[in-house]
Motif scaffolding. Sequence first.
Motif, PDB file in Angstrom:
ATOM      1  N   HIS A 152      -2.373   8.269   5.724  1.00  0.00           N
ATOM      2  CA  HIS A 152      -1.464   8.606   4.626  1.00  0.00           C
ATOM      3  C   HIS A 152      -1.846   7.812   3.380  1.00  0.00           C
ATOM      4  O   HIS A 152      -2.341   6.692   3.479  1.00  0.00           O
ATOM      5  CB  HIS A 152      -0.011   8.293   5.014  1.00  0.00           C
ATOM      6  CG  HIS A 152       0.998   8.805   4.029  1.00  0.00           C
ATOM      7  ND1 HIS A 152       1.346  10.141   3.932  1.00  0.00           N
ATOM      8  CD2 HIS A 152       1.736   8.162   3.083  1.00  0.00           C
ATOM      9  CE1 HIS A 152       2.251  10.290   2.985  1.00  0.00           C
ATOM     10  NE2 HIS A 152       2.497   9.113   2.445  1.00  0.00           N
ATOM     11  N   SER A 153      -1.603   8.411   2.234  1.00  0.00           N
ATOM     12  CA  SER A 153      -1.826   7.736   0.945  1.00  0.00           C
ATOM     13  C   SER A 153      -0.509   7.600   0.202  1.00  0.00           C
ATOM     14  O   SER A 153       0.384   8.445   0.323  1.00  0.00           O
ATOM     15  CB  SER A 153      -2.807   8.535   0.084  1.00  0.00           C
ATOM     16  OG  SER A 153      -4.066   8.648   0.726  1.00  0.00           O
ATOM     17  N   ASN A 154      -0.401   6.532  -0.554  1.00  0.00           N
ATOM     18  CA  ASN A 154       0.806   6.283  -1.378  1.00  0.00           C
ATOM     19  C   ASN A 154       2.105   6.308  -0.573  1.00  0.00           C
ATOM     20  O   ASN A 154       2.921   7.205  -0.747  1.00  0.00           O
ATOM     21  CB  ASN A 154       0.873   7.265  -2.534  1.00  0.00           C
ATOM     22  CG  ASN A 154      -0.328   7.194  -3.433  1.00  0.00           C
ATOM     23  OD1 ASN A 154      -0.835   6.120  -3.731  1.00  0.00           O
ATOM     24  ND2 ASN A 154      -0.808   8.360  -3.847  1.00  0.00           N
TER      25      ASN A 154
ATOM     26  N   CYS B  23      -0.031  -1.299   1.203  1.00  0.00           N
ATOM     27  CA  CYS B  23      -0.952  -0.873   2.257  1.00  0.00           C
ATOM     28  C   CYS B  23      -0.455  -1.410   3.594  1.00  0.00           C
ATOM     29  O   CYS B  23      -0.171  -2.607   3.724  1.00  0.00           O
ATOM     30  CB  CYS B  23      -2.369  -1.373   1.988  1.00  0.00           C
ATOM     31  SG  CYS B  23      -3.545  -0.891   3.277  1.00  0.00           S
TER      32      CYS B  23
ATOM     33  N   LYS C 119       5.254   2.905  -2.449  1.00  0.00           N
ATOM     34  CA  LYS C 119       4.085   3.748  -2.684  1.00  0.00           C
ATOM     35  C   LYS C 119       2.796   2.965  -2.961  1.00  0.00           C
ATOM     36  O   LYS C 119       1.702   3.455  -2.694  1.00  0.00           O
ATOM     37  CB  LYS C 119       4.357   4.689  -3.864  1.00  0.00           C
ATOM     38  CG  LYS C 119       5.552   5.598  -3.675  1.00  0.00           C
ATOM     39  CD  LYS C 119       5.368   6.566  -2.528  1.00  0.00           C
ATOM     40  CE  LYS C 119       6.524   7.550  -2.429  1.00  0.00           C
ATOM     41  NZ  LYS C 119       6.384   8.442  -1.256  1.00  0.00           N
ATOM     42  N   ASN C 120       2.909   1.764  -3.488  1.00  0.00           N
ATOM     43  CA  ASN C 120       1.704   1.020  -3.890  1.00  0.00           C
ATOM     44  C   ASN C 120       1.223   0.014  -2.852  1.00  0.00           C
ATOM     45  O   ASN C 120       0.282  -0.729  -3.100  1.00  0.00           O
ATOM     46  CB  ASN C 120       1.971   0.293  -5.214  1.00  0.00           C
ATOM     47  CG  ASN C 120       2.274   1.254  -6.341  1.00  0.00           C
ATOM     48  OD1 ASN C 120       1.669   2.327  -6.432  1.00  0.00           O
ATOM     49  ND2 ASN C 120       3.223   0.896  -7.192  1.00  0.00           N
TER      50      ASN C 120
ATOM     51  N   SER D 258      -0.644   3.540   1.431  1.00  0.00           N
ATOM     52  CA  SER D 258      -1.769   3.642   2.357  1.00  0.00           C
ATOM     53  C   SER D 258      -1.294   3.214   3.743  1.00  0.00           C
ATOM     54  O   SER D 258      -0.774   2.108   3.911  1.00  0.00           O
ATOM     55  CB  SER D 258      -2.921   2.737   1.910  1.00  0.00           C
ATOM     56  OG  SER D 258      -3.471   3.192   0.702  1.00  0.00           O
TER      57      SER D 258
ATOM     58  N   LYS E  29      -7.312   6.109   7.972  1.00  0.00           N
ATOM     59  CA  LYS E  29      -6.269   6.261   6.961  1.00  0.00           C
ATOM     60  C   LYS E  29      -5.555   7.590   7.182  1.00  0.00           C
ATOM     61  O   LYS E  29      -6.161   8.656   7.091  1.00  0.00           O
ATOM     62  CB  LYS E  29      -6.862   6.214   5.555  1.00  0.00           C
ATOM     63  CG  LYS E  29      -5.819   6.166   4.449  1.00  0.00           C
ATOM     64  CD  LYS E  29      -6.489   5.960   3.088  1.00  0.00           C
ATOM     65  CE  LYS E  29      -5.458   5.838   1.986  1.00  0.00           C
ATOM     66  NZ  LYS E  29      -6.089   5.590   0.665  1.00  0.00           N
TER      67      LYS E  29
END
Length: 426
Positions: A295-297, A398, A395-396, A299, A293
């Motif tokens: 990056h987040s937001n 994956c 942002k939400n 994913s 992983k």
Amino acid sequence: MLFQQIEQYFNNRETIGVQPGLDRVNKLLKYVNYPDKNLPIIHIAGTNGKGSTSQFIQSALLANNYKVGSFTSPSFYGIRGFIQINQQPVSESVFSHAFQKMLPAIEMLDKEENSPSNFEILTVLSFVCFEDNVDIAVVEAGMGGMLDTTNVISPILTIITTVSYDHTAFLGDTLVEIAEQKAGIIKPLIPMITGVSGAAYDIIEKKTEEMYSPLFVLDKDFTYESITMNRFIFNISKQQFHINLDMSGKHQHYNASIALYGLHLLREQGWQLTEEKIIEGVEQAKLPGRLEKIHSNPSIIVDGAHNLEGIHALVDAVKRQYPKSDHHILFAAFKDKDVENMINCLKENLSNVNVTTFDHVRAPSLEELELLDTNQPQLLVYDWKKYIDKAFENKNECYYLTGSLHFISLVRQYVKELQRNMLNDS
């Protein structure tokens, strides 16, 4: 010669491709007085799992206070990333010193019109870097085993992780032929560990018998039981160890079990390793580009699934993590791989699958991708960077970006650039 000049030197030699035989490597080793001869080395071959197994072993050795070298490919950290000490790319000064030591031998072979490839140079360069700087090294075969440039070493332990279809143009069209190439790393009297089965196992077993090498096999000498994506039980000698990995995926339970048994054999050889520190090291092990992983937001997860076996492992991981199809897949691989079957496998098992290409001589053109005989229409992404730019707006969601490790390396670099830009703008 400055390090930047050395980098350019390697760039200028990129056109020297794979050539059969170990003659050039042996000549380079002779010139630098065989720095590998007194170095304890673990040699790992296999279609998949080499990098993870190597990382588990290295992490456990580091936890037990050993200085550890590793030779791995491909590199996510430039030319120095092939050669690592304590899981960090070797320093510019150590790399440069080793290169200067080797340069006259490289020039001599060039004059003889027997020019070594970059991979051959890097193989020998790694041993020069390790000679006075590590206690033990873990060396991954680049391709195959028998004729791989790394197969000049005399290891203390050999491992063959898996045998499946990859590099068929070089290694053969059948699993038996590929297994024969992998089995080329087996050395007389040196312990061999494997988890392969079927006809490939028969080849490995026969080779160890010819070499009088002790053979240790998954599901015979040790076993494991998967509990979750990260947790499993390792069984050995009527003992059970509950392991909770940082790396995700059931295939990592397999790789970690191979590594754990290798560490068990090292203890038997006299290496000062405690069970507590072994488990601590294995559980903390990380590997870039393997369900990583970045990056987040949203994913963003990268995974170097560059052959069909790797794709199956990715599919299993995605299905377990996102059973309701809340994910997006972007795939890109070299055109000399089994691209059609890999795409078919992704599309048959997952939703929102797109295909793209990238800047590399071995990468397919968009026109070639359009002509592939896949069982569903191609959903082509013409610019993977714009795909990621767009992903950053959702942002939400994956996103899994997968395929060639070279593609994954480019993705990691680009996402880091976007992250830096976001910090600068905030």
